[in-house]
Scaffold this active site. Sequence first.
Site, mmCIF file in Angstrom:
data_model
loop_
_atom_site.group_PDB
_atom_site.id
_atom_site.type_symbol
_atom_site.label_atom_id
_atom_site.label_comp_id
_atom_site.label_asym_id
_atom_site.label_seq_id
_atom_site.Cartn_x
_atom_site.Cartn_y
_atom_site.Cartn_z
ATOM 1 N N VAL A 12 0.836 -1.210 0.000
ATOM 2 C CA VAL A 12 0.000 0.000 0.000
ATOM 3 C C VAL A 12 0.867 1.254 0.000
ATOM 4 C CG1 VAL A 12 -1.866 1.246 1.149
ATOM 5 C CG2 VAL A 12 -1.858 -1.252 1.179
ATOM 6 N N ARG A 44 13.453 -1.637 6.323
ATOM 7 C CA ARG A 44 14.144 -2.395 5.268
ATOM 8 C C ARG A 44 14.934 -1.464 4.353
ATOM 9 N NH1 ARG A 44 8.640 -5.056 3.289
ATOM 10 N NH2 ARG A 44 8.098 -2.877 3.623
ATOM 11 N N GLU A 124 -10.375 5.992 5.302
ATOM 12 C CA GLU A 124 -11.269 5.540 4.218
ATOM 13 C C GLU A 124 -10.817 4.205 3.631
ATOM 14 O OE1 GLU A 124 -14.259 7.244 2.780
ATOM 15 O OE2 GLU A 124 -14.285 5.135 2.224
ATOM 16 N N GLY A 129 -11.220 -1.404 0.499
ATOM 17 C CA GLY A 129 -10.145 -1.002 -0.429
ATOM 18 C C GLY A 129 -10.426 0.358 -1.027
ATOM 19 N N LYS A 200 -13.169 -5.129 9.751
ATOM 20 C CA LYS A 200 -13.874 -4.145 8.912
ATOM 21 C C LYS A 200 -15.321 -3.941 9.372
ATOM 22 C CE LYS A 200 -10.909 -5.083 4.940
ATOM 23 N NZ LYS A 200 -10.659 -6.047 3.845
ATOM 24 N N GLY A 298 -5.902 -4.650 -3.145
ATOM 25 C CA GLY A 298 -4.955 -4.396 -4.232
ATOM 26 C C GLY A 298 -4.274 -3.050 -4.041
HETATM 27 N N1 HSE Z 1 -6.511 -8.740 2.616
HETATM 28 C C1 HSE Z 1 -7.512 -7.759 2.404
HETATM 29 C C2 HSE Z 1 -8.552 -8.323 1.434
HETATM 30 C C3 HSE Z 1 -6.890 -6.513 1.873
HETATM 31 O O1 HSE Z 1 -8.253 -9.342 0.799
HETATM 32 O O2 HSE Z 1 -9.629 -7.783 1.325
HETATM 33 C C4 HSE Z 1 -7.809 -5.324 1.799
HETATM 34 O O3 HSE Z 1 -8.256 -4.920 3.061
#
Ligand code: HSE
Length: 404
Positions: A12, A44, A124, A129, A200, A298
């Site tokens: 991200v 890293r 948000e 996503g 979520k 994504g």
């Molecule tokens: N691992 C989560 C998904 C990423 O697959 O929805 C997005 O929150």
Amino acid sequence: MLDIAILGFGTVGSGVMEVIDQNADMVTQNAAQEIRVKYIVDVRDFPGNPYEKLIIKDFSVVENDPDVKVVVETIGGAGVAYDFTRRSLLAGKSVVTSNKELVATRGYELTQIAREKGVNYLFEASVGGGIPIIRPITQCLAANRINEIYGILNGTTNFILTEMVKNGTAFDETLREAQARGYAEANPEADIKGHDVCRKICILAALCFGRHVYPDQVPTEGIERVTRKDIANAAKIGYTVKLLGRAIHHEDDKITVYVAPHLVSQENLVSSVEGVMNGIVVRGNAIGDVMFYGAGAGKLPTASAVVADIIDAAKHINARKWLSWADSDPESLLDAGLLESRWYVRVAGSEEAVKSVFGDVTFIPADPGRADGDVAFVTERMNGKKAETLFDQMAVQSAFRIID
Ligand code: HSE
């Protein structure tokens, strides 16, 4: 010009940098000023990376730089991400994040600190996503009493279930593909076991019902028990198997929140949400049902939501956006076991044995020539507690709620 710092240069974080660079004109226009990434903090090394010069390892440089007004937390988890978020807010910086685990476990506390410091904590990207969902709930639907919110909130598991239905692809292979595409969590167990959906739906419940719900208060089941047999049985009666997060606001103001696979009627739009897409239904007392649909995971879809929050934070440097709720009250939670529904059940046993335990049920015809000893059927409406007592009397292989 506004200086910002990105904490965590993974999927991200690097997507955020990419969107800010690629869409610089749009970002500048919409923020009414240039957004400059001054630091990227990551432990890293990134030799040869085009942004190598911006990368530092010491967060305190960001914390002590008064020019950095907005911090972007894309580290994930509730450890170091919590520490850095708290310190950033206390240092008077707004924080933007995609970190659902942190918002679900510490959101009440962090929004309180933001309020005290007169800065913003925006998230948000933590749900759905790239789908706009937090702002629509808190702004566009603000005139409604939200009675229920439910939907597909995890791209990885929806991608796996869709591949199982469409191509019969094996679970492990599809999970590897979801990881390669940057959909899955660092530990994909969080996707598969439903914890990501749980985080979520906790965030959505807090926003919709005004009270924090913690993940450990939410019964959570993932997709481990969903088999190809269940998917095929569901299709025979016009349903699709989907992992749903669900939060219900009862008339007496009590709240029920849970996560589980469901059989969703093919008449319901949620059943046609496929692959990495998420679909979230919000039921308001004035608007009725509204559905939000789009890429739920994504790099770039998530970065799209993060950068929108950066723009919003930039435009509200000296103003607080209202985004907070009350702390949890265990008394306000109503056990999901008291919710009624019809149930899809698959047991090892005979139809006669099923009838003697469950009474009047609708059997799902077995495939011709299949003699695996399984019987699948749909029950009458009953609550979860009653269903459990019946399940205990038979060798139940799968049992999922039905939603029409
Ligand atoms: N691992 C989560 C998904 C990423 O697959 O929805 C997005 O929150």
